[in-house]
Design an enzyme around this catalytic site. Structure first.
Site, PDB file in Angstrom:
ATOM      1  N   TYR A 156     -22.079 -10.766 -48.366  1.00 42.66           N
ATOM      2  CA  TYR A 156     -22.998  -9.627 -48.247  1.00 42.66           C
ATOM      3  C   TYR A 156     -23.327  -9.394 -46.759  1.00 42.66           C
ATOM      4  CZ  TYR A 156     -26.400  -6.188 -49.903  1.00 42.66           C
ATOM      5  OH  TYR A 156     -27.090  -5.017 -50.165  1.00 42.66           O
ATOM      6  N   LYS A 163     -30.768  -5.020 -45.299  1.00 47.28           N
ATOM      7  CA  LYS A 163     -31.741  -4.945 -46.409  1.00 47.28           C
ATOM      8  C   LYS A 163     -33.051  -5.641 -46.036  1.00 47.28           C
ATOM      9  CE  LYS A 163     -29.456  -2.689 -49.683  1.00 47.28           C
ATOM     10  NZ  LYS A 163     -29.761  -1.253 -49.914  1.00 47.28           N
TER      11      LYS A 163
HETATM   12  P1  NAD Z   1     -23.251   4.160 -54.923  1.00 47.03           P
HETATM   13  O1  NAD Z   1     -21.976   4.049 -54.158  1.00 47.03           O
HETATM   14  O2  NAD Z   1     -23.233   4.921 -56.180  1.00 47.03           O
HETATM   15  O3  NAD Z   1     -24.397   4.732 -53.981  1.00 47.03           O
HETATM   16  C1  NAD Z   1     -24.419   4.550 -52.588  1.00 47.03           C
HETATM   17  C2  NAD Z   1     -24.720   5.902 -51.997  1.00 47.03           C
HETATM   18  O4  NAD Z   1     -24.886   5.827 -50.576  1.00 47.03           O
HETATM   19  C3  NAD Z   1     -23.597   6.916 -52.243  1.00 47.03           C
HETATM   20  O5  NAD Z   1     -24.102   8.019 -52.946  1.00 47.03           O
HETATM   21  C4  NAD Z   1     -23.161   7.309 -50.855  1.00 47.03           C
HETATM   22  O6  NAD Z   1     -22.754   8.645 -50.754  1.00 47.03           O
HETATM   23  C5  NAD Z   1     -24.447   7.059 -50.066  1.00 47.03           C
HETATM   24  N1  NAD Z   1     -24.239   7.014 -48.628  1.00 47.03           N
HETATM   25  C6  NAD Z   1     -23.541   6.119 -47.891  1.00 47.03           C
HETATM   26  N2  NAD Z   1     -23.547   6.464 -46.588  1.00 47.03           N
HETATM   27  C7  NAD Z   1     -24.301   7.606 -46.499  1.00 47.03           C
HETATM   28  C8  NAD Z   1     -24.672   8.470 -45.431  1.00 47.03           C
HETATM   29  N3  NAD Z   1     -24.293   8.241 -44.157  1.00 47.03           N
HETATM   30  N4  NAD Z   1     -25.442   9.561 -45.704  1.00 47.03           N
HETATM   31  C9  NAD Z   1     -25.827   9.815 -46.964  1.00 47.03           C
HETATM   32  N5  NAD Z   1     -25.515   9.041 -48.027  1.00 47.03           N
HETATM   33  C10 NAD Z   1     -24.740   7.953 -47.780  1.00 47.03           C
HETATM   34  O7  NAD Z   1     -23.717   2.652 -55.184  1.00 47.03           O
HETATM   35  P2  NAD Z   1     -25.077   2.054 -55.770  1.00 47.03           P
HETATM   36  O8  NAD Z   1     -24.736   0.672 -56.176  1.00 47.03           O
HETATM   37  O9  NAD Z   1     -25.687   2.983 -56.715  1.00 47.03           O
HETATM   38  O10 NAD Z   1     -25.979   1.928 -54.450  1.00 47.03           O
HETATM   39  C11 NAD Z   1     -27.237   2.545 -54.327  1.00 47.03           C
HETATM   40  C12 NAD Z   1     -28.254   1.620 -53.671  1.00 47.03           C
HETATM   41  O11 NAD Z   1     -28.498   0.525 -54.526  1.00 47.03           O
HETATM   42  C13 NAD Z   1     -27.812   1.038 -52.342  1.00 47.03           C
HETATM   43  O12 NAD Z   1     -28.929   1.003 -51.470  1.00 47.03           O
HETATM   44  C14 NAD Z   1     -27.407  -0.359 -52.713  1.00 47.03           C
HETATM   45  O13 NAD Z   1     -27.525  -1.243 -51.619  1.00 47.03           O
HETATM   46  C15 NAD Z   1     -28.433  -0.657 -53.773  1.00 47.03           C
HETATM   47  N6  NAD Z   1     -28.134  -1.783 -54.659  1.00 47.03           N
HETATM   48  C16 NAD Z   1     -26.971  -1.821 -55.365  1.00 47.03           C
HETATM   49  C17 NAD Z   1     -26.710  -2.909 -56.192  1.00 47.03           C
HETATM   50  C18 NAD Z   1     -25.429  -3.012 -56.962  1.00 47.03           C
HETATM   51  O14 NAD Z   1     -25.086  -4.113 -57.388  1.00 47.03           O
HETATM   52  N7  NAD Z   1     -24.705  -1.927 -57.181  1.00 47.03           N
HETATM   53  C19 NAD Z   1     -27.660  -3.931 -56.324  1.00 47.03           C
HETATM   54  C20 NAD Z   1     -28.867  -3.844 -55.612  1.00 47.03           C
HETATM   55  C21 NAD Z   1     -29.088  -2.755 -54.773  1.00 47.03           C
HETATM   56  O1  0WE Z   2     -25.707  -3.077 -51.484  1.00 41.29           O
HETATM   57  C1  0WE Z   2     -24.693  -3.320 -52.093  1.00 41.29           C
HETATM   58  C2  0WE Z   2     -23.357  -2.781 -51.633  1.00 41.29           C
HETATM   59  C3  0WE Z   2     -23.484  -1.814 -50.499  1.00 41.29           C
HETATM   60  C4  0WE Z   2     -22.186  -1.486 -49.809  1.00 41.29           C
HETATM   61  C5  0WE Z   2     -20.947  -1.448 -50.433  1.00 41.29           C
HETATM   62  C6  0WE Z   2     -19.813  -1.125 -49.714  1.00 41.29           C
HETATM   63  C7  0WE Z   2     -18.426  -1.140 -50.325  1.00 41.29           C
HETATM   64  C8  0WE Z   2     -17.491  -0.207 -49.603  1.00 41.29           C
HETATM   65  C9  0WE Z   2     -22.256  -1.192 -48.463  1.00 41.29           C
HETATM   66  N1  0WE Z   2     -21.164  -0.877 -47.749  1.00 41.29           N
HETATM   67  C10 0WE Z   2     -19.953  -0.825 -48.344  1.00 41.29           C
HETATM   68  N2  0WE Z   2     -18.879  -0.494 -47.580  1.00 41.29           N
HETATM   69  C11 0WE Z   2     -17.652  -0.229 -48.106  1.00 41.29           C
HETATM   70  O2  0WE Z   2     -16.696   0.047 -47.366  1.00 41.29           O
HETATM   71  N3  0WE Z   2     -24.770  -4.150 -53.202  1.00 41.29           N
HETATM   72  C12 0WE Z   2     -26.020  -4.786 -53.501  1.00 41.29           C
HETATM   73  C13 0WE Z   2     -23.606  -4.466 -54.051  1.00 41.29           C
HETATM   74  C14 0WE Z   2     -22.985  -5.706 -53.514  1.00 41.29           C
HETATM   75  O3  0WE Z   2     -22.137  -5.651 -52.451  1.00 41.29           O
HETATM   76  C15 0WE Z   2     -21.766  -6.958 -52.156  1.00 41.29           C
HETATM   77  C16 0WE Z   2     -22.375  -7.827 -53.057  1.00 41.29           C
HETATM   78  C17 0WE Z   2     -23.171  -7.022 -53.903  1.00 41.29           C
HETATM   79  C18 0WE Z   2     -24.037  -7.502 -55.027  1.00 41.29           C
HETATM   80  C19 0WE Z   2     -20.915  -7.424 -51.152  1.00 41.29           C
HETATM   81  C20 0WE Z   2     -20.671  -8.783 -51.076  1.00 41.29           C
HETATM   82  C21 0WE Z   2     -21.281  -9.660 -51.939  1.00 41.29           C
HETATM   83  C22 0WE Z   2     -22.139  -9.191 -52.941  1.00 41.29           C
END
Ligand code: NAD
Ligand code: 0WE
Length: 256
Positions: A156, A163
């Site tokens: 991560y 974060k």
């Molecule tokens: P997602 O890919 O659906 O959403 C990520 C969003 O970030 C996308 O809509 C993308 O367009 C937007 N984004 C990235 N760069 C940007 C920029 N420069 N300007 C505007 N928008 C931008 O994935 P998600 O998992 O729904 O992620 C949403 C949030 O939830 C993130 O903050 C992520 O860290 C957090 N999160 C995700 C998880 C998981 O396991 N998926 C767990 C905990 C927290």
């Molecule tokens: O916040 C996230 C992921 C956010 C994210 C994902 C990507 C994938 C594609 C940010 N940047 C990028 N850049 C890319 O090019 N999560 C909480 C999901 C997540 O991501 C991980 C996790 C978990 C959980 C990455 C490594 C280990 C665990």
């Protein structure tokens, strides 16, 4: 059902139907809120257009790259012109360059650190500052975070550091905006299989790990994030600000 009746909200971070932002937006909508949406750029435009069509043909949908001050200014000018006020803001945006999430944290480049913090943490400050003048009746700002901010989750990496900045920013924003009855909180979600999670090596193993080790012995569902998002947006959370709420089936309490 009508917990959010009369509330106007804006959602940042819908990419597709699996996005956490989409789950929370649907829950806000079902609770009676009127919503505007932004999308990152042309690449996502059609996708998001199709989704938000479900909310009616006159749903405000605007492009916004959160690293561009001029985009942010235009979005809030348009929201001001259309609604004149705002109550809710969802920040569900994160990005770090792919290579920064693969190797050792030790190798994080200056540029990857800058981009991760700009997109994933600074943007909350910029959006809150632009939204606050419209939140004249008070408001609720909700941001998505992850446990990698406080403990080492291998790979991560710089996202964990970003974060941590997001969570700390939530506290400082809560202090600044509290006198205006604007609350700022984070939801710390357990892993969810979204676009941002897919392609991450070992993600499926991570889902299995949560199933095995969380007190509830399962993973969080998108609808459950929607329910918590609705609670934080509602008057039921009127005295909650600056907090990180864990919506992770209890995983965060475990020591082993
Ligand atoms: P997602 O890919 O659906 O959403 C990520 C969003 O970030 C996308 O809509 C993308 O367009 C937007 N984004 C990235 N760069 C940007 C920029 N420069 N300007 C505007 N928008 C931008 O994935 P998600 O998992 O729904 O992620 C949403 C949030 O939830 C993130 O903050 C992520 O860290 C957090 N999160 C995700 C998880 C998981 O396991 N998926 C767990 C905990 C927290
Ligand atoms: O916040 C996230 C992921 C956010 C994210 C994902 C990507 C994938 C594609 C940010 N940047 C990028 N850049 C890319 O090019 N999560 C909480 C999901 C997540 O991501 C991980 C996790 C978990 C959980 C990455 C490594 C280990 C665990």
């Amino acid at each position: 059902m009508s917990q959010l009746a009369g509330k106007i909200g804006i959602v940042f971070g819908v990419a597709n139907k699996r996005s956490i932002a989409w789950a929370i937006a649907q829950a806000w909508h079902r609770a009676g809120a009127q919503l505007a949406f932004t999308y990152q750029g042309e690449r996502l435009k059609e996708n998001v257009e199709e989704l938000v069509a479900a909310f009616g043909p006159d749903t405000l949908l605007l492009p916004c790259d959160v690293t561009r001050d001029e985009d942010i200014a235009r979005v809030f000018a348009e929201v001001g012109a259309k609604f004149g006020k705002l109550h809710l803001l969802l920040h569900s945006v994160a990005f770090a360059p792919k290579d920064a999430l693969e190797g050792a944290f030790l190798n994080t480049s200056r540029e990857a650190f800058r981009v991760a913090h700009d997109v994933s943490a600074y943007s909350l400050i910029a959006l809150a500052r632009a939204a606050a003048p419209l939140m004249t009746e008070g408001g609720s700002i909700v941001a998505m975070t992850y446990y990698g901010s406080e403990k080492v989750v291998p790979h991560y990496n710089v996202m964990g550091v970003a974060k941590a900045a997001l969570e700390s920013s939530t506290r400082y924003l809560a202090y600044d905006l509290g006198p205006r009855k604007i609350r700022v909180n984070c939801i710390s979600a357990g892993p969810v299989n979204t676009l941002a999670a897919r392609g991450i090596a070992g993600f499926m193993e991570m889902l299995k790990h949560y199933e095995a080790h969380s007190p509830l012995k399962r993973n969080v569902l998108p609808d459950e994030l929607g329910a918590t998002g609705t609670f934080l947006a509602s008057d039921g959370a009127a005295a909650i600000t600056g907090q990180v709420l864990y919506v992770d089936c209890g995983y965060q309490i475990m020591g082993m």
